[in-house]
Design a protein around this motif. Structure first.
Motif, mmCIF file in Angstrom:
data_model
loop_
_atom_site.group_PDB
_atom_site.id
_atom_site.type_symbol
_atom_site.label_atom_id
_atom_site.label_comp_id
_atom_site.label_asym_id
_atom_site.label_seq_id
_atom_site.Cartn_x
_atom_site.Cartn_y
_atom_site.Cartn_z
ATOM 1 N N PHE A 157 5.642 8.295 -23.003
ATOM 2 C CA PHE A 157 4.671 7.206 -22.838
ATOM 3 C C PHE A 157 4.516 6.824 -21.363
ATOM 4 O O PHE A 157 3.391 6.597 -20.888
ATOM 5 N N LEU A 158 5.628 6.750 -20.640
ATOM 6 C CA LEU A 158 5.558 6.405 -19.218
ATOM 7 C C LEU A 158 4.741 7.439 -18.448
ATOM 8 O O LEU A 158 3.947 7.086 -17.563
ATOM 9 N N LEU A 159 4.932 8.710 -18.776
ATOM 10 C CA LEU A 159 4.131 9.756 -18.136
ATOM 11 C C LEU A 159 2.644 9.527 -18.404
ATOM 12 O O LEU A 159 1.810 9.622 -17.488
ATOM 13 N N LYS A 160 2.321 9.207 -19.636
ATOM 14 C CA LYS A 160 0.921 8.977 -20.008
ATOM 15 C C LYS A 160 0.331 7.792 -19.243
ATOM 16 O O LYS A 160 -0.786 7.867 -18.709
ATOM 17 N N GLU A 161 1.087 6.691 -19.164
ATOM 18 C CA GLU A 161 0.596 5.496 -18.475
ATOM 19 C C GLU A 161 0.499 5.714 -16.968
ATOM 20 O O GLU A 161 -0.480 5.327 -16.330
ATOM 21 N N TRP A 162 1.533 6.324 -16.389
ATOM 22 C CA TRP A 162 1.531 6.563 -14.947
ATOM 23 C C TRP A 162 0.476 7.591 -14.547
ATOM 24 O O TRP A 162 0.046 7.636 -13.395
ATOM 25 N N LEU A 176 4.714 11.827 -7.077
ATOM 26 C CA LEU A 176 5.661 11.422 -8.121
ATOM 27 C C LEU A 176 5.863 12.570 -9.102
ATOM 28 O O LEU A 176 4.901 13.113 -9.644
ATOM 29 N N TYR A 177 7.125 12.938 -9.305
ATOM 30 C CA TYR A 177 7.484 13.913 -10.331
ATOM 31 C C TYR A 177 8.219 13.166 -11.436
ATOM 32 O O TYR A 177 9.110 12.356 -11.158
ATOM 33 N N THR A 178 7.870 13.442 -12.680
ATOM 34 C CA THR A 178 8.589 12.809 -13.785
ATOM 35 C C THR A 178 8.769 13.811 -14.917
ATOM 36 O O THR A 178 7.901 14.661 -15.157
ATOM 37 N N THR A 179 9.903 13.725 -15.590
ATOM 38 C CA THR A 179 10.210 14.675 -16.658
ATOM 39 C C THR A 179 10.025 14.026 -18.022
ATOM 40 O O THR A 179 10.149 12.808 -18.176
ATOM 41 N N THR A 180 9.730 14.848 -18.989
ATOM 42 C CA THR A 180 9.738 14.443 -20.387
ATOM 43 C C THR A 180 10.151 15.661 -21.196
ATOM 44 O O THR A 180 9.533 16.725 -21.092
ATOM 45 N N LYS A 186 3.752 16.610 -12.067
ATOM 46 C CA LYS A 186 3.529 16.105 -10.711
ATOM 47 C C LYS A 186 2.307 15.196 -10.723
ATOM 48 O O LYS A 186 1.223 15.601 -11.160
ATOM 49 N N LEU A 187 2.496 13.967 -10.247
ATOM 50 C CA LEU A 187 1.420 12.982 -10.230
ATOM 51 C C LEU A 187 1.058 12.634 -8.790
ATOM 52 O O LEU A 187 1.936 12.311 -7.978
ATOM 53 N N THR A 188 -0.213 12.715 -8.478
ATOM 54 C CA THR A 188 -0.739 12.291 -7.181
ATOM 55 C C THR A 188 -2.010 11.484 -7.427
ATOM 56 O O THR A 188 -2.463 11.352 -8.566
ATOM 57 N N GLN A 189 -2.578 10.973 -6.375
ATOM 58 C CA GLN A 189 -3.847 10.259 -6.523
ATOM 59 C C GLN A 189 -4.920 11.160 -7.122
ATOM 60 O O GLN A 189 -5.822 10.693 -7.819
ATOM 61 N N GLN A 190 -4.793 12.465 -6.872
ATOM 62 C CA GLN A 190 -5.831 13.396 -7.297
ATOM 63 C C GLN A 190 -5.727 13.785 -8.776
ATOM 64 O O GLN A 190 -6.717 14.162 -9.391
#
Length: 429
Positions: A157-162, A176-180, A186-190
């Motif tokens: 859920f956090l991945l989805k929201e972020w 930002l890198y996050t695991t599930t 990998k999350l960026t502005q783009q």
């Protein structure tokens, strides 16, 4: 058992080569779980070497244990959307001086040795939320986190929201890198992209954080900060620091202050050989999944290892392979004898039990070292945990079943559950 042996004129030495109760009390707690010790005592001893960083480099990578992060949040009365927003704010504040931040979550496998420890802590006793939605309001946050399924779904859920645009905008120039589960994103502005290089079957965030540190090192980051107060992370990072080309730091907190430990500097000060021996020593003297020895702490064991080069070499071999050689078991048996009587030259654990029993009247069974049968099982468990730690830089380490490595499966209400295999032989001759 000893009184019976004396009254019936049985061979006391033979009797003491067996356990004297339903469990080996030198290793087991009264409720049948592993005996605990103060893990942090090892960390405090290691950190006596001057290693506090005077300043931190800019443009670093910040690695955060995801579940440790959410455990510290107060989610009572908040919606899951509120919690996701607050968690991201906490992450960005933690990584304020970093250009990259990685959030690494545990994976919850029932057929694992970690699952036993989590059950003992009350895991899976919470109420499961079938579907986490943004508007759902949490009534009891701590209770929610007692369910392993809830924690797994929360990471997703956090991945989805972020990953939503309004959250990604808050990242600025950060990555930002996050695991599930076994995947990493990998999350960026783009946008949001799956990172194949960081997909992993590792279960523990403690080890997977080092995999991410290695990735950051390979992709040009000169310094990595691990945010953790866990002794396991300190031990694993010291053992692997020479495999990384970046400078490694560990951020720790006490009630009074925050410290940044220069792991690379500490490893050089302690020496490569000692650092490589630490995972074996740490697992052998007690961790979350392996018993400690009653009345025998980690600091005295560390001092014993530092005085004897042979012991240091032996503990470097703990976890190097999934199987334990007779030679390694003999060395660990000798080390255990020294733990219980440093002035003795006895190297056989059963002989040490007999000698200690005869030396002092009224000795309780928990004050004696475990018999050879129980110690051999303990060695298997320590070796298994050490092997998991030593493979922290592998994306998909081949981990055998813990059965035959100091654990077994027992039937509990028709369900086969992993259980500690304490012994092979009977309670007495």
């Amino acid at each position: 058992m000893v009184l019976i042996a004396q009254s019936r004129q049985l061979n006391l030495k033979e009797v003491l080569s067996h356990r004297l109760g339903p469990l080996p009390w030198a290793l087991a707690s009264p409720d049948g779980n592993v005996r605990k010790t103060c893990k942090s005592s090892l960390a405090k001893r290691l950190l006596k070497f001057p290693c506090v960083a005077e300043s931190l480099p800019l443009h670093s990578t910040c690695l955060i244990d995801g579940m440790a992060l959410v455990q510290k949040l107060n989610g009572d009365g908040k919606t899951f959307a509120d919690i996701a927003d607050y968690a991201l704010s906490t992450v960005l504040a933690e990584a304020s001086h970093s250009t990259r931040v990685d959030i690494v979550f545990d994976v919850y496998n029932e057929a694992s040795i970690k699952h036993m420890e989590r059950v003992a802590r009350g895991a899976d006793s919470g109420t499961e939320v079938k579907q986490i939605t943004a508007g759902h309001r949490v009534q009891q946050w701590k209770k929610f986190l007692q369910s392993n399924n809830n924690k797994t779904n929360l990471a997703t859920f956090l991945l989805k929201e972020w990953g939503k645009e309004q959250s990604r905008t808050r990242l600025g120039e950060k990555v930002l890198y996050t695991t599930t589960k076994d995947q990493c994103y990998k999350l960026t502005q783009q946008g949001v992209h799956k990172v194949a290089d960081l997909s992993s079957t590792q279960e523990e965030a403690d080890t997977r954080m080092l995999l991410h540190a290695c990735h950051a090192s390979r992709t040009g980051h000169k310094s990595v900060i691990l945010v953790s107060d866990d002794t396991d992370v300190l031990v694993i990072s010291l053992a692997t620091s020479d495999a990384l080309t970046c400078d490694l730091f560990l951020k720790t907190r006490t009630k009074n202050r925050i410290s940044y430990i220069n792991i690379s500097q500490l490893a050089r000060g302690l020496g490569s050989q000692l650092c490589k021996a630490l995972p074996g020593l740490h697992s052998y003297t007690g961790c979350d999944t392996v018993s400690a020895f009653a009345g025998r702490g980690k600091v005295s064991a560390l001092k014993l290892l530092q005085k004897n080069e042979k012991f240091c070499e032996s503990f470097q071999k703990v976890g190097a392979d999934w199987t334990m050689t007779p030679e390694l078991y003999a060395a660990l048996q000798e080390f255990t004898c020294q733990m219980f009587s440093s002035k003795s030259r006895i190297t056989n654990i059963n002989e040490m039990r007999y000698a200690l029993f005869c030396a002092k009247k009224g000795t309780e069974s928990w004050q004696l070292p475990p018999c050879s049968d129980s110690l051999s099982k303990h060695c298997l468990r320590a070796n298994y945990q050490g092997a998991i730690w030593r493979r922290c830089l592998e994306n998909n380490p081949v981990v055998p079943s813990p059965v035959e490595h100091g654990w077994s499966r027992v039937d509990q209400d028709g369900d086969l559950q992993l259980s500690i295999d304490w012994f092979n032989v009977s309670i007495g001759p």
